[in-house]
Enzyme design. Sequence first.
Site, PDB file in Angstrom:
ATOM      1  N   GLU A 168      -5.176  -4.709  10.664  1.00 53.93           N
ATOM      2  CA  GLU A 168      -4.118  -3.720  10.866  1.00 53.93           C
ATOM      3  C   GLU A 168      -4.358  -2.971  12.180  1.00 53.93           C
ATOM      4  OE1 GLU A 168      -2.186  -2.498   6.877  1.00 53.93           O
ATOM      5  OE2 GLU A 168      -3.944  -1.235   7.154  1.00 53.93           O
ATOM      6  N   GLU A 184      -6.680   4.919   7.983  1.00 52.89           N
ATOM      7  CA  GLU A 184      -6.449   6.339   7.690  1.00 52.89           C
ATOM      8  C   GLU A 184      -7.693   6.968   7.058  1.00 52.89           C
ATOM      9  OE1 GLU A 184      -2.851   5.633   5.514  1.00 52.89           O
ATOM     10  OE2 GLU A 184      -1.874   5.057   7.392  1.00 52.89           O
ATOM     11  N   SER A 229       3.736  -2.132  10.227  1.00 50.12           N
ATOM     12  CA  SER A 229       5.190  -2.232  10.366  1.00 50.12           C
ATOM     13  C   SER A 229       5.747  -3.597   9.948  1.00 50.12           C
ATOM     14  CB  SER A 229       5.632  -1.863  11.785  1.00 50.12           C
ATOM     15  OG  SER A 229       5.270  -0.522  12.064  1.00 50.12           O
ATOM     16  N   ASN A 289       0.866  -1.185   0.000  1.00 50.18           N
ATOM     17  CA  ASN A 289       0.000   0.000   0.000  1.00 50.18           C
ATOM     18  C   ASN A 289       0.902   1.234   0.000  1.00 50.18           C
ATOM     19  OD1 ASN A 289      -1.866   1.992   0.372  1.00 50.18           O
ATOM     20  ND2 ASN A 289      -2.420   1.413   2.469  1.00 50.18           N
ATOM     21  N   TRP A 290       1.029   1.827  -1.163  1.00 50.70           N
ATOM     22  CA  TRP A 290       1.932   2.990  -1.277  1.00 50.70           C
ATOM     23  C   TRP A 290       1.391   4.226  -0.590  1.00 50.70           C
ATOM     24  CZ3 TRP A 290       3.191   2.789  -7.254  1.00 50.70           C
ATOM     25  CH2 TRP A 290       4.039   1.696  -7.503  1.00 50.70           C
ATOM     26  N   LYS A 291       0.115   4.238  -0.268  1.00 50.33           N
ATOM     27  CA  LYS A 291      -0.515   5.437   0.299  1.00 50.33           C
ATOM     28  C   LYS A 291      -0.259   6.613  -0.647  1.00 50.33           C
ATOM     29  CE  LYS A 291      -0.125   3.257   4.771  1.00 50.33           C
ATOM     30  NZ  LYS A 291       0.010   3.342   6.197  1.00 50.33           N
ATOM     31  N   GLY A 318       2.898  -0.938   4.219  1.00 49.19           N
ATOM     32  CA  GLY A 318       3.071   0.450   3.800  1.00 49.19           C
ATOM     33  C   GLY A 318       4.532   0.750   3.505  1.00 49.19           C
ATOM     34  N   GLY A 319       5.230   1.304   4.484  1.00 53.00           N
ATOM     35  CA  GLY A 319       6.601   1.801   4.302  1.00 53.00           C
ATOM     36  C   GLY A 319       7.536   0.832   3.602  1.00 53.00           C
TER      37      GLY A 319
END
Length: 252
Positions: A167, A97, A213, A9-11, A234-235
Amino acid sequence: MRKKVIAGNWKMNKVGSEAVQFVQQTAEQVKPSEQVDAIVCAPFPYLAQLVEKAKGTTIKISAQNMHYEENGAFTGEVSPVMLADIGVSHVVIGHSERREYYGETDETVNKKVHAAFAHQLTPIVCVGETLEQREAGETKSHVQQQVEKGLAGLSHDQVSKTIIAYEPIWAIGTGKTASSEDANEVCAHIRKVVADSFSSETAEQVIIQYGGSVKPDNVDELLAQSDIDGALVGGASLEPASFLKLVEAGAK
Ligand code: 13P
């Protein structure tokens, strides 16, 4: 055996050239596998381009959100019809989010999940508790309510094709991962909720990811758990090398 599903998920990250380069680079290296699916959840402006790039490869392209209506006076929104039209295969629904900043509720999540299936899109439905809820011992009841409301009214077949991403909000982007045992306990509870609300066969088929994470150095332990069928990342999904390591872990 359920397949593992690794979704990046690149956001709100990357511009077009970076996005295209990422898909090109990873698609060359992710071999077809019975064990794992690799999904990239990209920002709206690049989806059509990435779908073209990913054609005939092992990478699937997902949106990060959508509206539940097919069209109409909803300025700034993107509909399931549009996503299906450009060939997107998956859509993230109810990310924490979006729940926190954009007023997403279990009711809108449910409408979006129905809309996704009406247009042959596979929903990745996100659920998870806040730190306060965890500390108050409300994790399972909260997640249960999100799953029950989010999936209400779906057929067994639709639920078996749904991806649920657990999540915990306190683990997102914080470097704090739930221990693999704690994450598995909640994922197993989600599977039980699906069994009770639908059927045990449906629960055996539904893919349940963990997110929060996840990185190359903790993914093996998480994926080794009985009820964790993949990761929503994500990151650590932003760099091709790191994403590829996560996909490789899913193929083990
Ligand atoms: P991080 O992997 O950056 O914690 O983000 C998790 C997430 O929100 C994926 O949807």
